[in-house]
Design an enzyme around this catalytic site. Sequence first.
Site, PDB file in Angstrom:
ATOM      1  N   TRP B 107       0.830  -1.209   0.000  1.00  0.00           N
ATOM      2  CA  TRP B 107       0.000   0.000   0.000  1.00  0.00           C
ATOM      3  C   TRP B 107       0.854   1.245   0.000  1.00  0.00           C
ATOM      4  CZ3 TRP B 107      -3.991  -2.093  -1.758  1.00  0.00           C
ATOM      5  CH2 TRP B 107      -4.363  -3.375  -1.351  1.00  0.00           C
ATOM      6  N   ASP B 178      -1.664   6.271   6.870  1.00  0.00           N
ATOM      7  CA  ASP B 178      -2.622   5.297   6.352  1.00  0.00           C
ATOM      8  C   ASP B 178      -2.807   4.283   7.477  1.00  0.00           C
ATOM      9  OD1 ASP B 178      -3.865   3.083   5.351  1.00  0.00           O
ATOM     10  OD2 ASP B 178      -2.591   2.872   3.585  1.00  0.00           O
ATOM     11  N   LYS B 202     -11.561  -3.170   8.163  1.00  0.00           N
ATOM     12  CA  LYS B 202     -10.770  -4.017   9.049  1.00  0.00           C
ATOM     13  C   LYS B 202     -11.231  -3.839  10.494  1.00  0.00           C
ATOM     14  CE  LYS B 202      -7.294  -3.631   5.525  1.00  0.00           C
ATOM     15  NZ  LYS B 202      -7.198  -4.944   4.904  1.00  0.00           N
TER      16      LYS B 202
END
Lengths: 367, 367
Positions: B107, B178, B202
């Site tokens: 990511w 992030d 999540k």
Amino acid sequence: MTSVAIDRVFNFSAGPAVLPEPVLRRAQEDIWNLAGTGIGILEHSHRGKAFGAVLEEAEALCRKVGNIPDNYKVFFMQGGATSQCYLVPANLLGQGKTADYFRTGKWAKDSVKEARFYGTAHVCYDGEPDNFRHLPTPDEISHSDNPVYVHFTSNNTIMGTQWAEEPACPDGAFLVSDACSDIFSRPIDFTRYGLVYAGAQKNLGPSGTSLVVVREDLLENPPRELPMMQSYKLCAEKGSMPNTPPTFGIYLMGRVFDWILSEGGLEEMERRNRAKAELVYGALDATSEFFECHAREDSRSLMNVTFKTGDPELDARFVAEADTNGMNGLKGHRSVGGMRASMYNAFPREGADQLAQFIRDFAQKNG
Amino acid sequence: MTSVAIDRVFNFSAGPAVLPEPVLRRAQEDIWNLAGTGIGILEHSHRGKAFGAVLEEAEALCRKVGNIPDNYKVFFMQGGATSQCYLVPANLLGQGKTADYFRTGKWAKDSVKEARFYGTAHVCYDGEPDNFRHLPTPDEISHSDNPVYVHFTSNNTIMGTQWAEEPACPDGAFLVSDACSDIFSRPIDFTRYGLVYAGAQKNLGPSGTSLVVVREDLLENPPRELPMMQSYKLCAEKGSMPNTPPTFGIYLMGRVFDWILSEGGLEEMERRNRAKAELVYGALDATSEFFECHAREDSRSLMNVTFKTGDPELDARFVAEADTNGMNGLKGHRSVGGMRASMYNAFPREGADQLAQFIRDFAQKNG
């Protein structure tokens, strides 16, 4: 008003909007445990077999409902139509090129604005002088010389206008339809379109997911490089999964497609929608000394019926009394005022019947 | 394997992931009829009172859970973190300016790529030579001269690494995190950040919705004009509603925030997450002649435990046998191989216990 607990009311909301009750019942189960997996639909990995089957089925059912040709890609994206306002020109309009836009309401206006980040937006018809009460006749349309595409909003939710059929498209261009508020409410011939997009939250599912149907050759030569999540090409190539997709939205759309098919498909949806709209327009026409429709008769929407008394206080009383009688969400959009009755696929005929009767009673009582 | 129908299994999925069971039970009810309105949460207008209360409560509970200062905006956006990869530089990085990025996994790599559409991305640490097994010590970090911000991924889901605390930030810059896979899994001091973002799927809710927390002064002078749906400023000003928001995602996040508070808040989440991780790492360390962890010990994630036997066939057998024993989703990401056990807030301790025992048994049987 009674003190009995209400289970379900008639929901005239313009979107998010009423969903088919069998779909909701099924979702209640699948949220806890999808297909005996011991894991709910919200919790399944997008890379697992269970969600893979959900996604595959959603696309297959969508193709079946819409009779979508094989040379069209079908995929699901994050977000709603306001994102599509810029994604369409970002993916299809080269710098220095022109696209034609029918400016027929708020969403069409937004589309024109966003297109200007990427190319030239030519307004081939502007409905604003008429307060967006009608859609154009052929003599009111003025195309640019060589548009890449022609964009129109098939149903204008706020104004309550709907194209009876798609506009003609100049040679060499392709049609783009923002079909948010009437997708799959009647048969649609995809071969007439280059691209059709729709946010889910009216006829298809929850807010936050969009359906995109696009002729595959249009994705071959993107006019510019784009961030991953903006690319139609990548989303199509990755089967709606350039990243984690909105899994629940896709699941629910699949269930809605299944429901449409089980109820008889798009012909039956149109028959029902026409019947519901006729009930309400019929009551309004019968009380035309009291209620005025916003849309011109030739441009009336089967999805959103917009009307008013001309007296804002009386309008407010109409909305409040309807609410007390189990009819929710009838307040019109602030830009038009008055009332709006949105009756998408899943809206039951009984609700249209009840509203029609209420319109007559209200006119009689207050006229 | 038994033939008894399974109700709920232990779901080790990396995301979408397990949600708190009381939240799912409540969602089952609210999908049919929210708060006695006679309309389900999926069907409520985003402009109506019922959803207005849902949105307001979600933001308020989020602020309470995270102890978020008043000079930070909290809003919800469409899509996930892959969209944020480009939205961060689009909204915060002027052309010709530089931002520093810690390249610590997939990511983070994507974030670097997307930043280059808007400005210069300087990689201040690259974990690739070490196959992303550890996070940097201070001597491994090399900042640019004058970065606008410093971006890091607080937990690398695929690699199974997690920052023990946020990196230091050069004077004049601000930190961007992030926090997709560890947001609200432990206390977080927002005053150390300019911006924190997280996809919901999540620790917070369903896929398709993101949480953004940003210091309000950073939104004052956007570096460029952007399409509506890309603008942090507009989304903040419009209270998460520049258009129809992903209403169900916001609703569900609110329910999850409420659950976190009712269970004791972030201190308690951290205590539980640490206990679960220790159980599994403990079993792996006790069988280290058989299993190898991907992450270096000082960089181990409490959320995602990555490990393998070194024999792909044996790994596949581990995953299959665990599945048969009611432990689903243990297959590692294809880029790392082996196994991954994701244990977010809602993952129950009993599942960690069972996995730890299974690890010991499997090593003994096959060692």
